[in-house]
Design an enzyme around this catalytic site. Structure first.
Site, PDB file in Angstrom:
ATOM      1  N   SER A  70      46.426  37.358  44.217  1.00 45.26           N
ATOM      2  CA  SER A  70      47.633  37.461  45.052  1.00 45.26           C
ATOM      3  C   SER A  70      48.699  38.277  44.340  1.00 45.26           C
ATOM      4  O   SER A  70      48.715  38.360  43.114  1.00 45.26           O
ATOM      5  CB  SER A  70      48.208  36.073  45.337  1.00 45.26           C
ATOM      6  OG  SER A  70      47.274  35.278  45.998  1.00 45.26           O
TER       7      SER A  70
HETATM    8  N1  SAH Z   1      43.895  32.236  42.584  1.00 44.35           N
HETATM    9  C1  SAH Z   1      43.083  33.416  42.341  1.00 44.35           C
HETATM   10  C2  SAH Z   1      42.934  34.282  43.561  1.00 44.35           C
HETATM   11  C3  SAH Z   1      41.981  33.739  44.423  1.00 44.35           C
HETATM   12  S1  SAH Z   1      41.351  34.706  45.734  1.00 44.35           S
HETATM   13  C4  SAH Z   1      43.609  34.264  41.235  1.00 44.35           C
HETATM   14  O1  SAH Z   1      44.676  33.948  40.673  1.00 44.35           O
HETATM   15  O2  SAH Z   1      42.934  35.225  40.889  1.00 44.35           O
HETATM   16  C5  SAH Z   1      40.553  33.354  46.496  1.00 44.35           C
HETATM   17  C6  SAH Z   1      39.347  32.843  45.760  1.00 44.35           C
HETATM   18  O3  SAH Z   1      38.844  31.745  46.503  1.00 44.35           O
HETATM   19  C7  SAH Z   1      38.191  33.864  45.668  1.00 44.35           C
HETATM   20  O4  SAH Z   1      37.791  34.000  44.345  1.00 44.35           O
HETATM   21  C8  SAH Z   1      37.097  33.222  46.535  1.00 44.35           C
HETATM   22  O5  SAH Z   1      35.779  33.488  46.060  1.00 44.35           O
HETATM   23  C9  SAH Z   1      37.446  31.746  46.431  1.00 44.35           C
HETATM   24  N2  SAH Z   1      36.917  30.900  47.505  1.00 44.35           N
HETATM   25  C10 SAH Z   1      36.843  31.171  48.845  1.00 44.35           C
HETATM   26  N3  SAH Z   1      36.300  30.120  49.498  1.00 44.35           N
HETATM   27  C11 SAH Z   1      36.043  29.163  48.552  1.00 44.35           C
HETATM   28  C12 SAH Z   1      35.486  27.853  48.607  1.00 44.35           C
HETATM   29  N4  SAH Z   1      35.056  27.297  49.756  1.00 44.35           N
HETATM   30  N5  SAH Z   1      35.356  27.171  47.458  1.00 44.35           N
HETATM   31  C13 SAH Z   1      35.764  27.696  46.265  1.00 44.35           C
HETATM   32  N6  SAH Z   1      36.289  28.940  46.157  1.00 44.35           N
HETATM   33  C14 SAH Z   1      36.437  29.662  47.286  1.00 44.35           C
END
Ligand code: SAH
Length: 221
Positions: A70
């Site tokens: 983000s």
């Molecule tokens: N907080 C992260 C950004 C995350 S982007 C940072 O600081 O980099 C959102 C993330 O959620 C992605 O890596 C994606 O693979 C993960 N995601 C999506 N659906 C998910 C689920 N059901 N369980 C666990 N992770 C998930």
């Protein structure tokens, strides 16, 4: 290029971490310890190398596997909500991604539980944070919609991917007065902060933001 050269390049190229902090202040982020932490964290080490020169810009960036970190303001806002409203005991993060948000949570909370459905991202984030000396995080490779195993009760839950419905396992593991941070799509894409009060949810703040979707299941390597 060595990591040393990359560090030099990033600290001598605009926009720098100091500009990012100025922008966060201009958007109303006031928590000094959070601003100091974000100003010192090497955000360029959390994004795909081809985008490291943009790491301190006000934009989401690729982190691999078609996922994004983000933009700094969204991370700062979510973190400041937690610092303002949550008891800083145990937090559950769904979507470890690059581990950048995890790293910030680990600075403030006693214990962080983080779940990621992409095995590659899960392993990379684990290695990255371990090499930074972070040791109060438990990492799980799995579908975060199922919550954390053994029904551990959380002071806060932060979901960093957009869900079409709120998984019950994530709201039921929150203690009373616990804080939930999650993106919602209605009436427009935004991130919100709620407090659990009995069987009601009190909204404590919202802000426009876009997120990758919360997906089902797991992706091996
Ligand atoms: N907080 C992260 C950004 C995350 S982007 C940072 O600081 O980099 C959102 C993330 O959620 C992605 O890596 C994606 O693979 C993960 N995601 C999506 N659906 C998910 C689920 N059901 N369980 C666990 N992770 C998930």
């Amino acid at each position: 290029m060595s990591q040393h050269d990359l560090n030099w390049l990033v600290t001598h190229t605009e926009p720098k971490a100091s500009n990012m902090i100025q922008q966060l202040r201009a958007h109303g982020i006031t928590h000094e310890e959070l601003l100091a932490l974000m100003g010192n964290l090497p955000r360029h080490q959390f994004v795909e190398p081809a985008f490291s020169h943009l790491a301190y810009s006000a934009t989401p960036l690729p982190i691999g596997r078609s996922q994004t970190i983000s933009q700094p303001l969204t991370v700062a806002r979510m973190s400041e909500w937690l610092l303002t409203h949550a008891r800083l005991g145990r937090v559950l993060e769904i979507g470890t991604g690059s581990g950048y948000q995890t790293r910030i949570l680990a600075h403030f909370f006693n214990k962080v539980h983080t779940v990621e459905r992409h095995q590659t991202l899960h392993l990379q984030a684990k290695d990255r944070l371990s090499s930074m000396g972070v040791n109060n995080v438990e990492y799980l490779f799995g579908d975060g919609q199922a919550g954390w195993p053994n029904k551990v009760e959380m002071d806060a839950v932060i979901i960093t991917a957009m869900a079409s419905k709120i998984p019950l396992a994530l709201t039921s593991c929150l203690k009373q007065q616990g804080i939930l941070i999650m993106p919602i799509d209605h009436p427009s894409p935004q991130i919100g902060c709620w407090r659990k009060e009995g069987d009601r949810w009190k909204c404590l703040g919202t802000e426009a933001a876009s997120f990758v979707p919360l997906l089902e299941g797991m992706e091996h390597a």
